[in-house]
Motif scaffolding. Structure first.
Motif, PDB file in Angstrom:
ATOM      1  N   VAL A   1       0.825  -1.224   0.000  1.00 45.54           N
ATOM      2  CA  VAL A   1       0.000   0.000   0.000  1.00 45.54           C
ATOM      3  C   VAL A   1       0.858   1.272   0.000  1.00 45.54           C
ATOM      4  O   VAL A   1       0.612   2.192  -0.781  1.00 45.54           O
ATOM      5  CB  VAL A   1      -1.022  -0.013   1.169  1.00 45.54           C
ATOM      6  CG1 VAL A   1      -1.721   1.331   1.301  1.00 45.54           C
ATOM      7  CG2 VAL A   1      -2.048  -1.127   0.947  1.00 45.54           C
ATOM      8  N   PRO A   2       1.928   1.357   0.830  1.00 48.43           N
ATOM      9  CA  PRO A   2       2.762   2.575   0.792  1.00 48.43           C
ATOM     10  C   PRO A   2       3.377   2.830  -0.586  1.00 48.43           C
ATOM     11  O   PRO A   2       3.550   3.980  -0.983  1.00 48.43           O
ATOM     12  CB  PRO A   2       3.852   2.297   1.832  1.00 48.43           C
ATOM     13  CG  PRO A   2       3.280   1.249   2.731  1.00 48.43           C
ATOM     14  CD  PRO A   2       2.374   0.419   1.870  1.00 48.43           C
ATOM     15  N   TYR A   3       3.710   1.750  -1.303  1.00 50.52           N
ATOM     16  CA  TYR A   3       4.311   1.908  -2.640  1.00 50.52           C
ATOM     17  C   TYR A   3       3.288   2.443  -3.636  1.00 50.52           C
ATOM     18  O   TYR A   3       3.607   3.284  -4.475  1.00 50.52           O
ATOM     19  CB  TYR A   3       4.896   0.580  -3.125  1.00 50.52           C
ATOM     20  CG  TYR A   3       6.025   0.102  -2.255  1.00 50.52           C
ATOM     21  CD1 TYR A   3       7.311   0.629  -2.401  1.00 50.52           C
ATOM     22  CD2 TYR A   3       5.808  -0.848  -1.263  1.00 50.52           C
ATOM     23  CE1 TYR A   3       8.356   0.215  -1.586  1.00 50.52           C
ATOM     24  CE2 TYR A   3       6.844  -1.268  -0.435  1.00 50.52           C
ATOM     25  CZ  TYR A   3       8.118  -0.733  -0.602  1.00 50.52           C
ATOM     26  OH  TYR A   3       9.146  -1.137   0.216  1.00 50.52           O
ATOM     27  N   LEU A   4       2.047   1.965  -3.524  1.00 51.50           N
ATOM     28  CA  LEU A   4       0.951   2.505  -4.348  1.00 51.50           C
ATOM     29  C   LEU A   4       0.799   4.003  -4.065  1.00 51.50           C
ATOM     30  O   LEU A   4       0.753   4.827  -4.988  1.00 51.50           O
ATOM     31  CB  LEU A   4      -0.362   1.774  -4.018  1.00 51.50           C
ATOM     32  CG  LEU A   4      -1.665   2.494  -4.417  1.00 51.50           C
ATOM     33  CD1 LEU A   4      -1.862   2.471  -5.930  1.00 51.50           C
ATOM     34  CD2 LEU A   4      -2.883   1.876  -3.730  1.00 51.50           C
ATOM     35  N   ARG A   5       0.766   4.353  -2.770  1.00 56.12           N
ATOM     36  CA  ARG A   5       0.491   5.763  -2.396  1.00 56.12           C
ATOM     37  C   ARG A   5       1.620   6.702  -2.788  1.00 56.12           C
ATOM     38  O   ARG A   5       1.396   7.894  -2.955  1.00 56.12           O
ATOM     39  CB  ARG A   5       0.184   5.856  -0.899  1.00 56.12           C
ATOM     40  CG  ARG A   5      -1.157   5.201  -0.585  1.00 56.12           C
ATOM     41  CD  ARG A   5      -1.572   5.393   0.846  1.00 56.12           C
ATOM     42  NE  ARG A   5      -2.789   4.633   1.126  1.00 56.12           N
ATOM     43  CZ  ARG A   5      -3.195   4.305   2.342  1.00 56.12           C
ATOM     44  NH1 ARG A   5      -2.479   4.664   3.388  1.00 56.12           N
ATOM     45  NH2 ARG A   5      -4.310   3.616   2.513  1.00 56.12           N
ATOM     46  N   ARG A   6       2.826   6.177  -2.943  1.00 52.40           N
ATOM     47  CA  ARG A   6       3.933   7.032  -3.390  1.00 52.40           C
ATOM     48  C   ARG A   6       3.723   7.516  -4.813  1.00 52.40           C
ATOM     49  O   ARG A   6       4.303   8.516  -5.221  1.00 52.40           O
ATOM     50  CB  ARG A   6       5.257   6.267  -3.326  1.00 52.40           C
ATOM     51  CG  ARG A   6       5.869   6.310  -1.945  1.00 52.40           C
ATOM     52  CD  ARG A   6       7.142   5.510  -1.892  1.00 52.40           C
ATOM     53  NE  ARG A   6       7.295   4.956  -0.554  1.00 52.40           N
ATOM     54  CZ  ARG A   6       8.311   4.198  -0.175  1.00 52.40           C
ATOM     55  NH1 ARG A   6       9.259   3.892  -1.036  1.00 52.40           N
ATOM     56  NH2 ARG A   6       8.382   3.743   1.046  1.00 52.40           N
ATOM     57  N   LYS A   7       2.918   6.789  -5.575  1.00 49.59           N
ATOM     58  CA  LYS A   7       2.657   7.196  -6.961  1.00 49.59           C
ATOM     59  C   LYS A   7       1.401   8.060  -7.074  1.00 49.59           C
ATOM     60  O   LYS A   7       0.992   8.453  -8.160  1.00 49.59           O
ATOM     61  CB  LYS A   7       2.485   5.960  -7.849  1.00 49.59           C
ATOM     62  CG  LYS A   7       3.775   5.172  -8.040  1.00 49.59           C
ATOM     63  CD  LYS A   7       3.548   4.113  -9.099  1.00 49.59           C
ATOM     64  CE  LYS A   7       4.831   3.417  -9.489  1.00 49.59           C
ATOM     65  NZ  LYS A   7       4.603   2.530 -10.640  1.00 49.59           N
ATOM     66  N   LEU A   8       0.773   8.320  -5.919  1.00 48.66           N
ATOM     67  CA  LEU A   8      -0.463   9.111  -5.884  1.00 48.66           C
ATOM     68  C   LEU A   8      -0.242  10.381  -5.083  1.00 48.66           C
ATOM     69  O   LEU A   8       0.566  10.407  -4.157  1.00 48.66           O
ATOM     70  CB  LEU A   8      -1.584   8.320  -5.194  1.00 48.66           C
ATOM     71  CG  LEU A   8      -1.935   6.938  -5.756  1.00 48.66           C
ATOM     72  CD1 LEU A   8      -2.976   6.271  -4.865  1.00 48.66           C
ATOM     73  CD2 LEU A   8      -2.448   7.060  -7.183  1.00 48.66           C
ATOM     74  N   GLY A   9      -0.986  11.433  -5.427  1.00 50.11           N
ATOM     75  CA  GLY A   9      -1.070  12.600  -4.566  1.00 50.11           C
ATOM     76  C   GLY A   9      -2.490  12.634  -4.034  1.00 50.11           C
ATOM     77  O   GLY A   9      -3.439  12.525  -4.812  1.00 50.11           O
ATOM     78  N   ILE A  10      -2.650  12.731  -2.715  1.00 50.44           N
ATOM     79  CA  ILE A  10      -4.001  12.686  -2.126  1.00 50.44           C
ATOM     80  C   ILE A  10      -4.260  14.012  -1.422  1.00 50.44           C
ATOM     81  O   ILE A  10      -3.459  14.460  -0.597  1.00 50.44           O
ATOM     82  CB  ILE A  10      -4.121  11.505  -1.137  1.00 50.44           C
ATOM     83  CG1 ILE A  10      -3.765  10.188  -1.850  1.00 50.44           C
ATOM     84  CG2 ILE A  10      -5.516  11.423  -0.567  1.00 50.44           C
ATOM     85  CD1 ILE A  10      -3.502   9.015  -0.915  1.00 50.44           C
TER      86      ILE A  10
END
Length: 229
Positions: A75-84
């Motif tokens: 999950v942290p790796y997914l979120r690194r590619k996203l801006g929330i």
């Protein structure tokens, strides 16, 4: 390339299905609004995309990560590619703007003091807050705080920005300036999916619209779609 691809996806909130059989794609560099009445599933859909809520069924891929079989450790790796980006900012009020951004860089594995300092300065300049690094969040206006939140979301050069009502707490002029910033970021190649109730912004900056309604996700690219609620 698609940054979001959903096929027959079920979006859940607790044990309830809020959206069913959701099928849509969002291309690299595309901009789409997410609209619908309160409780229609907008936030739940966004939370599912950044893996805060589990996918209830079907197939979903976000920035090349398949959500239906995503291990917790990924999950942290997914979120690194996203801006929330949240409506209520979620800034750390006990530390400066620069330290808010540094917290994220440290949490996402950046190394090197000079490199981190340089990245903080780049994103603050990008959102028009070059002189705000040393200020505390409470010293900034609501619009400036939202710019810090956008700067924070840009730190890891995301492929996709997910924004939940980013102008909801701002007056119209400030909302417009934030919207122009989103358009700029999008023009530079970042895809944006923005949940909003602000139909004035949609009319002013027309883009594709996805609407949550009666458990379905309707797409403005379909012939039967009408914009108003």
């Amino acid at each position: 390339m698609h940054v979001v691809e959903l096929h027959d996806a079920y979006i859940m909130q607790d044990v309830n299905t809020v959206l069913q059989r959701v099928t849509f794609t969002l291309g690299k560099g595309e901009f789409a609004y997410l609209v619908g009445r309160t409780g229609s599933g907008k936030s739940s859909l966004l939370k599912t995309l950044y893996a805060d809520l589990p996918l209830g069924g079907g197939v979903a891929t976000v920035v090349d990560y398949p959500l239906q079989k995503l291990a917790t450790g990924k999950v942290p790796y997914l979120r690194r590619k996203l801006g929330i980006i949240f409506q209520d900012f979620q800034l750390l009020f006990d530390r400066s703007v620069a330290d808010n951004l540094l917290f994220v860089l440290n949490a996402t594995g950046w190394k090197g003091k000079a490199r981190k300092k340089q990245r903080i300065s780049e994103v603050l300049m990008r959102v028009g807050l070059a002189n705000a690094a040393g200020k505390m969040p409470h010293q900034l206006s609501g619009g400036e705080q939202q710019r810090v939140v956008i700067a924070r979301a840009l730190l890891n050069e995301p492929l996709l920005l997910l924004a939940d009502e980013p102008t909801g707490n701002l007056d119209p002029d400030v909302a417009d300036s934030i919207m122009r910033l989103f358009v700029e970021i999008n023009n530079a190649g970042t895809a944006v999916l923005m949940a909003t109730h602000n139909y004035q912004l949609i009319q002013q900056y027309p883009r594709r619209v996805l609407r949550c309604q009666d458990g379905q996700l309707l797409d403005s690219t379909a012939a039967s779609f009408r914009v108003g609620e």
